[in-house]
Structure formats: C-alpha cells, structure tokens
Motif scaffolding. Structure first.
Motif, PDB file in Angstrom:
ATOM      1  N   ARG A  36      30.421  21.152 -48.924  1.00  9.98           N
ATOM      2  CA  ARG A  36      31.217  21.714 -47.838  1.00  9.98           C
ATOM      3  C   ARG A  36      31.731  23.094 -48.227  1.00  9.98           C
ATOM      4  NH1 ARG A  36      36.609  21.765 -48.662  1.00  9.98           N
ATOM      5  NH2 ARG A  36      37.442  20.615 -50.436  1.00  9.98           N
ATOM      6  N   PRO A  37      32.048  23.934 -47.275  1.00  9.91           N
ATOM      7  CA  PRO A  37      32.624  25.224 -47.606  1.00  9.91           C
ATOM      8  C   PRO A  37      33.903  25.018 -48.383  1.00  9.91           C
ATOM      9  CG  PRO A  37      32.019  25.125 -45.298  1.00  9.91           C
ATOM     10  CD  PRO A  37      31.837  23.754 -45.853  1.00  9.91           C
ATOM     11  N   ALA A  38      34.128  25.921 -49.271  1.00 10.61           N
ATOM     12  CA  ALA A  38      35.303  25.677 -50.085  1.00 10.61           C
ATOM     13  C   ALA A  38      35.933  26.962 -50.599  1.00 10.61           C
ATOM     14  CB  ALA A  38      34.874  24.847 -51.230  1.00 10.61           C
ATOM     15  N   ALA A  39      36.825  27.233 -51.228  1.00  8.31           N
ATOM     16  CA  ALA A  39      37.323  28.302 -52.097  1.00  8.31           C
ATOM     17  C   ALA A  39      38.787  28.560 -52.037  1.00  8.31           C
ATOM     18  CB  ALA A  39      36.622  29.604 -51.907  1.00  8.31           C
ATOM     19  N   GLY A  40      39.455  29.002 -52.955  1.00 15.44           N
ATOM     20  CA  GLY A  40      40.905  28.906 -52.994  1.00 15.44           C
ATOM     21  C   GLY A  40      41.718  30.114 -52.824  1.00 15.44           C
ATOM     22  N   LEU A  41      41.193  31.198 -52.336  1.00 16.46           N
ATOM     23  CA  LEU A  41      42.048  32.359 -52.220  1.00 16.46           C
ATOM     24  C   LEU A  41      42.595  32.456 -50.807  1.00 16.46           C
ATOM     25  CD1 LEU A  41      39.941  34.785 -54.332  1.00 16.46           C
ATOM     26  CD2 LEU A  41      42.006  33.566 -54.972  1.00 16.46           C
ATOM     27  N   PRO A  42      43.796  32.976 -50.654  1.00 12.81           N
ATOM     28  CA  PRO A  42      44.435  33.005 -49.340  1.00 12.81           C
ATOM     29  C   PRO A  42      43.614  33.776 -48.325  1.00 12.81           C
ATOM     30  CG  PRO A  42      45.904  33.773 -51.099  1.00 12.81           C
ATOM     31  CD  PRO A  42      44.569  33.571 -51.699  1.00 12.81           C
ATOM     32  N   ALA A  43      43.712  33.374 -47.099  1.00 16.30           N
ATOM     33  CA  ALA A  43      42.937  34.031 -46.050  1.00 16.30           C
ATOM     34  C   ALA A  43      43.799  34.898 -45.160  1.00 16.30           C
ATOM     35  CB  ALA A  43      42.238  32.969 -45.198  1.00 16.30           C
ATOM     36  N   ALA A  44      45.015  35.194 -45.620  1.00 13.12           N
ATOM     37  CA  ALA A  44      45.915  35.989 -44.790  1.00 13.12           C
ATOM     38  C   ALA A  44      45.293  37.338 -44.491  1.00 13.12           C
ATOM     39  CB  ALA A  44      47.243  36.170 -45.512  1.00 13.12           C
ATOM     40  N   GLY A  45      45.345  37.757 -43.251  1.00 12.09           N
ATOM     41  CA  GLY A  45      44.811  39.063 -42.867  1.00 12.09           C
ATOM     42  C   GLY A  45      43.299  39.125 -42.924  1.00 12.09           C
ATOM     43  N   LEU A  46      42.647  37.982 -42.917  1.00 12.02           N
ATOM     44  CA  LEU A  46      41.213  37.917 -43.137  1.00 12.02           C
ATOM     45  C   LEU A  46      40.382  38.706 -42.138  1.00 12.02           C
ATOM     46  CD1 LEU A  46      39.040  36.708 -44.903  1.00 12.02           C
ATOM     47  CD2 LEU A  46      39.030  34.715 -43.428  1.00 12.02           C
ATOM     48  N   VAL A  75      32.995  33.610 -42.292  1.00 13.04           N
ATOM     49  CA  VAL A  75      34.426  33.677 -41.997  1.00 13.04           C
ATOM     50  C   VAL A  75      34.878  32.412 -41.267  1.00 13.04           C
ATOM     51  CG1 VAL A  75      36.185  34.903 -40.667  1.00 13.04           C
ATOM     52  CG2 VAL A  75      34.488  36.203 -41.975  1.00 13.04           C
ATOM     53  N   ALA A  76      34.057  31.944 -40.329  1.00 11.90           N
ATOM     54  CA  ALA A  76      34.398  30.728 -39.588  1.00 11.90           C
ATOM     55  C   ALA A  76      34.449  29.522 -40.517  1.00 11.90           C
ATOM     56  CB  ALA A  76      33.387  30.492 -38.474  1.00 11.90           C
ATOM     57  N   ALA A  77      33.506  29.442 -41.456  1.00 11.05           N
ATOM     58  CA  ALA A  77      33.507  28.324 -42.402  1.00 11.05           C
ATOM     59  C   ALA A  77      34.742  28.367 -43.292  1.00 11.05           C
ATOM     60  CB  ALA A  77      32.242  28.370 -43.250  1.00 11.05           C
ATOM     61  N   ARG A  78      35.125  29.548 -43.676  1.00 11.29           N
ATOM     62  CA  ARG A  78      36.326  29.693 -44.524  1.00 11.29           C
ATOM     63  C   ARG A  78      37.578  29.295 -43.756  1.00 11.29           C
ATOM     64  NH1 ARG A  78      40.161  29.193 -46.745  1.00 11.29           N
ATOM     65  NH2 ARG A  78      41.250  30.462 -48.293  1.00 11.29           N
ATOM     66  N   GLU A  79      37.681  29.723 -42.527  1.00 13.64           N
ATOM     67  CA  GLU A  79      38.868  29.406 -41.735  1.00 13.64           C
ATOM     68  C   GLU A  79      38.934  27.918 -41.395  1.00 13.64           C
ATOM     69  OE1 GLU A  79      38.395  32.043 -38.447  1.00 13.64           O
ATOM     70  OE2 GLU A  79      39.498  33.688 -39.413  1.00 13.64           O
ATOM     71  N   ALA A  80      37.790  27.252 -41.359  1.00  8.88           N
ATOM     72  CA  ALA A  80      37.766  25.822 -41.052  1.00  8.88           C
ATOM     73  C   ALA A  80      38.235  24.973 -42.231  1.00  8.88           C
ATOM     74  CB  ALA A  80      36.356  25.402 -40.640  1.00  8.88           C
ATOM     75  N   THR A  81      38.250  25.543 -43.441  1.00 13.54           N
ATOM     76  CA  THR A  81      38.690  24.802 -44.635  1.00 13.54           C
ATOM     77  C   THR A  81      39.707  25.656 -45.397  1.00 13.54           C
ATOM     78  OG1 THR A  81      36.816  25.705 -45.853  1.00 13.54           O
ATOM     79  CG2 THR A  81      36.532  23.519 -44.866  1.00 13.54           C
ATOM     80  N   PRO A  82      40.937  25.727 -44.892  1.00 12.69           N
ATOM     81  CA  PRO A  82      41.934  26.597 -45.520  1.00 12.69           C
ATOM     82  C   PRO A  82      42.201  26.270 -46.984  1.00 12.69           C
ATOM     83  CG  PRO A  82      42.682  25.806 -43.375  1.00 12.69           C
ATOM     84  CD  PRO A  82      41.459  25.029 -43.711  1.00 12.69           C
ATOM     85  N   ALA A  83      42.045  25.006 -47.376  1.00 18.52           N
ATOM     86  CA  ALA A  83      42.329  24.623 -48.759  1.00 18.52           C
ATOM     87  C   ALA A  83      41.121  24.789 -49.673  1.00 18.52           C
ATOM     88  CB  ALA A  83      42.796  23.167 -48.809  1.00 18.52           C
ATOM     89  N   GLY A  84      40.007  25.237 -49.129  1.00 22.00           N
ATOM     90  CA  GLY A  84      38.793  25.364 -49.931  1.00 22.00           C
ATOM     91  C   GLY A  84      38.684  26.713 -50.598  1.00 22.00           C
ATOM     92  N   ALA A 120      22.280  34.604 -47.074  1.00 24.87           N
ATOM     93  CA  ALA A 120      23.214  33.527 -47.389  1.00 24.87           C
ATOM     94  C   ALA A 120      24.543  33.731 -46.673  1.00 24.87           C
ATOM     95  CB  ALA A 120      23.440  33.446 -48.900  1.00 24.87           C
ATOM     96  N   ILE A 121      24.991  34.973 -46.546  1.00 19.46           N
ATOM     97  CA  ILE A 121      26.240  35.269 -45.838  1.00 19.46           C
ATOM     98  C   ILE A 121      26.093  34.975 -44.350  1.00 19.46           C
ATOM     99  CG2 ILE A 121      27.802  37.140 -45.157  1.00 19.46           C
ATOM    100  CD1 ILE A 121      27.327  38.388 -47.909  1.00 19.46           C
ATOM    101  N   GLU A 122      24.950  35.320 -43.800  1.00 15.42           N
ATOM    102  CA  GLU A 122      24.743  35.138 -42.367  1.00 15.42           C
ATOM    103  C   GLU A 122      24.428  33.685 -41.994  1.00 15.42           C
ATOM    104  OE1 GLU A 122      23.303  39.589 -41.051  1.00 15.42           O
ATOM    105  OE2 GLU A 122      21.750  38.078 -41.387  1.00 15.42           O
ATOM    106  N   ASN A 123      23.968  32.899 -42.959  1.00 12.78           N
ATOM    107  CA  ASN A 123      23.694  31.485 -42.704  1.00 12.78           C
ATOM    108  C   ASN A 123      24.165  30.661 -43.900  1.00 12.78           C
ATOM    109  OD1 ASN A 123      22.795  29.003 -41.846  1.00 12.78           O
ATOM    110  ND2 ASN A 123      20.667  29.620 -41.530  1.00 12.78           N
ATOM    111  N   PRO A 124      25.488  30.571 -44.088  1.00 12.46           N
ATOM    112  CA  PRO A 124      26.017  29.909 -45.289  1.00 12.46           C
ATOM    113  C   PRO A 124      25.677  28.430 -45.383  1.00 12.46           C
ATOM    114  CG  PRO A 124      27.770  30.385 -43.722  1.00 12.46           C
ATOM    115  CD  PRO A 124      26.567  31.087 -43.232  1.00 12.46           C
ATOM    116  N   ALA A 125      25.571  27.743 -44.262  1.00 11.77           N
ATOM    117  CA  ALA A 125      25.257  26.308 -44.295  1.00 11.77           C
ATOM    118  C   ALA A 125      23.895  26.066 -44.931  1.00 11.77           C
ATOM    119  CB  ALA A 125      25.306  25.729 -42.890  1.00 11.77           C
ATOM    120  N   ALA A 126      22.901  26.863 -44.539  1.00 11.38           N
ATOM    121  CA  ALA A 126      21.571  26.707 -45.109  1.00 11.38           C
ATOM    122  C   ALA A 126      21.554  27.097 -46.577  1.00 11.38           C
ATOM    123  CB  ALA A 126      20.564  27.553 -44.331  1.00 11.38           C
ATOM    124  N   ALA A 127      22.289  28.140 -46.932  1.00 10.80           N
ATOM    125  CA  ALA A 127      22.333  28.584 -48.328  1.00 10.80           C
ATOM    126  C   ALA A 127      22.966  27.525 -49.223  1.00 10.80           C
ATOM    127  CB  ALA A 127      23.101  29.898 -48.425  1.00 10.80           C
TER     128      ALA A 127
END
Length: 542
Positions: free
Chosen positions: A262-272, A361-370, A531-538
């Motif tokens: 699943r998409p994941a990562a831990g840096l804040p998305a403020a002002g993304l 960006v959408a994947a990142r916003e869908a998993t704020p804790a990732g 990979a950026i344009e199609n992160p799910a497939a990557a």
C-alpha cells in the motif's frame, strides 16, 4: 607544589583534514579542566566537532579567537598542571599533534614495578632487555594509541629504542606474554618487570584505537561500539570507513520491516499541493553535492548561533576602495574545490521531463500516516538504479574504467546553516518504502544537527522546497549521476483529449557522459517518471 605548562595543539581530526575553524570555546582562561573534557568546538570541511583536551589542570591561555582558522599542529590552549595532576595522552586526540611538548619533565603516575632484590637485600641484576623503557605501561598505552609508526615513535621514543630482544615490546601485549612463558630459564629477577609490561600492553591492546574525535562522535551517534570494530588503518587504527561499515552491517542484521504494497511514507503533507514534496524538514537542494562534506551543522539558535558566529561574512579582511573581501570557511573551501574540479573534469549532460504526479499525490493524501512523497520517489529511484546500474558507479579517469558499485548509498541534498550537505542512506537498495521514510527522517535530522554521515553513491535532490521547477546541476565526483525534482504545482494537462488541471512536476537528470549515452539516461529517467505517473503499477512490481 611544582607545576608545568602543557601546550595542546589542534590534533589531526582524520579524513585528510588540515585545518579547522574555531566555532566557540567551551572553557575560558582560568577554568579547571580534566582529561578528555571537550574544550573547543571546531568546524572542519566535514562537520562541527568538539575537541577534548589530553591534559588536566588550569587553562592559562586560549591561543585562537572565535572564527579564526587553525591548522593542524597549531596551539589551541595551554594548561598548567601541578605535579600531582593526572597525566597526558588519553587517546582521544592524536598523540604527536594534540600533545605538545611541556615546559617541564614528563611524569607518569601509574604504579611502577619495584626492582627485585637478591639475597641480602641487594638489588638484583636486571637484564638489558627487561630494563628497556618500552616496558612502561604508560608508554605502551601511548604507543598503542598512535595513528602511525612515525607518530608512535614521537609519542614514545623509548619504544623505538627498545632492543629487538626485549621480552616486552611496547606495542604488543602478546609478545610480552610469550616471552615470559617461553623462556623459563631466564632470570627470575626479570619476572616482575615483564609482568608489569604485559599488564600495560594488555590495557593498551584493549583500548579501541580511535584517535579522531570525528570518528568517536560518528560511532556514538550511530550506536557503534568501537570495541567491536576492526580497524583497517595502520596498526589497527579505526577509521571513519570502519565505523560506517559497522553501522551498515548492524542495520542489515536488524529485523527487516514487513513488506507492504500500500502507499506509505512518513513525512508531513502540509502544504502539499502548492509546494510539491513535503516542505518543512525535508532535504533541500541547490547544486548536487555527492562529494561535498557529508555532514550538516547546527540550526539557527544552536550553540554556534548562540556563540554569535555569523560565518565567513564576519571575517572581512582589508580590501581596496569599494571592495569587501570575505574569507572562505573550511566548509566553503572544500565546496569550492569540489565544484571547480567538477567543471574541469566532468563532461556532464542534463535531460528533463514533466510528469503528472496527480496519482502519487492522491495516494499520499489517502494514507496520511504512511510514507511521504520523498520516500516514494527514493524507492522508485533505487528500483531504477537496480535496472540501470551504470548510474550507481564511479569513473576512474586514470585507468579509463567504469567502477560499478554493489551497494546503493542514496544521498539526499540538505540545506544547512553553513551550506549544502549530502547525508546518505546506507544500502538504500535493500529498504522498503516505510524503511526509507524512517531513514530519510533520521539522516536529515542528523545532518541538520551537524553530525557526520557517510557519502552517497547517487544523489536525490528536491528543488521543490525552494519553490523552483529545476536546476542545471553540477555533478560532484566520484558520483556520475544525480536526480532532481522540482515543485509540484497545478498546471493544465491534456488527459483523454481534454485539458484539465493536474499536479505537475519536473524531473531532471544530470549525468557524466563518459559512462553512458543520452539514450540510456533517457530510459532511466523515463522509468522513474512512469512510476510517478502510475504508482500502483510500480509498487506492484517492486
């Protein structure tokens, strides 16, 4: 009670460094100091480090002002020591540089073996081999901490003068033990001296051979026990690369985090949406700096700032009418030399492409804790480096060879108070997205705090934090490529034949044209863009 004055000189800090700038004094004239107490904070081309004194006593003179550049071997401070004061040469500084000559006789205050007495109380004869001053425990310990044979000789001249037949050489406890056990026919009168030498040699052998404060600090910050590190320097001296290797091996031995899809990562998305990659606290950019100093400096408000240090600009020297000259700090000198070498030696080329980052960006916003966006980009980058290993290599100009590297150490450009630095994530090619996110946080914080970190084999540069789209970057040897990403902003984009607003960023790749052609570089860059344009497939194929 008599006293002597010892002059403490700037020690050799390792890594080929020849000078350092005084950031601030941690003691003042008249202060009492103990052995191994940090007395001054200095800035080298690598990092900001605290330098400990090998003497205990009272500080009588500070020889260098704040913001002055001091060369290795020049005086730092003088310490008055009484006859009962603890001795010098603790091993925290390089004997021969840090330990200057004293104005009085040298004293060793460790217990000495008494000369054995023969029948009737007369002193027994002591063989010449046993009487050599090399058997002194203090001398043996001092010689064991020396960084080279020459330094050891200057620190303990008696060691080099000891006869080859000595039963207790200063540099090793083992020969002393074997000599004592292998020669039972030797005079029993030599036994106490041999035992004393063996005890001193054992203590010296057990002491980790680390003489550089920079290496000691690096080991502390990475949690590396130097007693477990095998030194590759002269006589087992522990070097920076030895600590880096031990830290990397420890991380590899640690349990791997669970693999996730699943998409994941831990840096804040403020002002993304407006800023692109996470802004606050993330690696900044500028020019690529793979070969630049691998450590940051304290942030504003830190000890350096509190000391009133304003950097090189505070040290203007005499200039002509209408001019103002500013001396370069050691850090800027190193950077200037590196950039000049790059422009002189490397035939670099740059390619770039705009990418639609909306799905990422959408994947990142869908998993704020990732994981954060930069962690995703790092993961896509190391995957592409596995597929195109030529970009994780170095060019040997002397032998006209491309040297491929078996490990990816991913550098991250970080803007610190004193300039651009590039901490690296060791063995990034083995980490998951979540693990990369955690390492990004750790190495960036360490660099901003002034910690020393290893250099990378490939650099990732985030121009977006400066609110720009890209840069025609400078490659820094020995790296042969560097990837940059600009801000992510709303732009018109054609999707399915219709113009719509999308999150768009620019990717750029600067590469050494000696190692590959533009076609290879274009395929590498396109792999990351896809990979950026199609992160799910990557992610599904990682």
């Amino acid at each position: 009670m008599s006293s002597t004055v010892s002059e403490f000189r700037l020690p050799d800090l390792g890594e080929g460094l020849t000078e350092a700038e005084i950031v601030r004094w941690l003691v003042a004239e008249g202060d009492r100091v103990r052995v191994d107490q940090p007395v001054v904070e200095v800035e080298t081309a690598k990092a900001v480090v605290e330098v400990p004194t090998p003497y205990a006593g009272t500080v009588t003179v500070l020889h260098a002002a704040v913001a002055r550049t001091v060369r290795v071997g020049e005086p730092l401070l003088s310490v008055a020591r009484s006859s009962g004061e603890e001795g010098e040469g603790s091993g925290s500084v390089l004997v021969g540089y840090g330990t200057g000559a004293t104005s009085g006789p040298r004293r060793h205050h460790r217990p000495r073996s008494r000369r054995p007495r023969g029948a009737g109380g007369a002193p027994a004869a002591i063989p010449a081999a046993s009487a050599a001053p090399a058997a002194s425990p203090a001398t043996a310990a001092s010689a064991a901490t020396a960084a080279s044979a020459a330094t050891a000789a200057s620190a303990a001249p008696a060691a080099s003068a000891a006869p080859a037949a000595s039963a207790a050489p200063a540099a090793s406890a083992a020969p002393a033990a074997s000599a004592a056990s292998a020669a039972p026919a030797a005079s029993a009168a030599a036994a106490p001296a041999a035992a004393s030498a063996m005890a001193g040699g054992t203590a010296a052998a057990e002491r980790p051979r680390v003489v550089s404060p920079l290496v000691r600090r690096l080991a502390r910050e990475w949690g590396v026990d130097v007693r477990t590190v095998r030194g590759t320097g002269h006589a087992g001296l522990i070097l920076r690369r030895d600590v880096e290797r031990a830290a990397a091996e420890a991380r590899l031995a640690a349990p791997a985090p669970p693999t996730e899809t699943r998409p994941a990562a831990g840096l804040p998305a403020a002002g993304l949406p407006a800023a692109g990659l996470p802004a606050a606290g993330l690696p900044a950019a500028g020019l690529p700096t793979a070969g630049l100093p691998a450590a940051g400096v304290p942030e504003a408000g830190s000890r350096a700032a509190a000391a009133g240090l304003t950097g090189a600009a505070s040290r203007a020297v005499a200039a002509g009418p209408g001019e103002e000259r500013t001396a370069l700090s050691p850090f800027r000198k190193a950077a200037a030399a590196t950039f000049t070498r790059s422009r002189r030696e490397i035939p670099e080329a740059t390619i770039w492409v705009d990418v639609d980052a909306t799905p990422l960006v959408a994947a990142r916003e869908a998993t704020p804790a990732g994981p954060g966006l930069l962690a995703y980009l790092a993961r896509f980058t190391v995957a592409a480096l596995h597929e195109f290993p030529v970009f994780n290599s170095r060019f040997d100009a002397d032998r006209q060879e491309i040297v491929h590297l078996d490990r990816i150490d991913l550098g991250l450009a970080v803007q610190g108070d004193r300039g651009l630095v590039v901490p690296a994530i060791a063995d990034a090619g083995t980490l998951t997205t979540s693990a990369l996110d955690a390492e990004i946080r750790r190495v960036v914080d360490a660099a901003r705090a002034g910690a020393a970190t290893p250099a990378g084999t490939f650099t990732l540069n985030n121009y977006g934090v400066f609110d720009v789209d890209g840069s025609a970057a400078i490659l820094v040897p020995p790296q042969v490529a560097m990837l940059g990403i600009g801000r992510i902003i709303d732009r018109p984009w054609v999707v399915g034949g219709a113009v719509t607003v999308r999150k768009v960023a620019q990717l750029s790749l600067v590469f050494d044209h000696r190692v590959c052609d533009g076609e290879t570089a274009a395929r590498f860059l396109r792999r990351i863009a896809d990979a950026i344009e199609n992160p799910a497939a990557a992610i599904a194929h990682l």
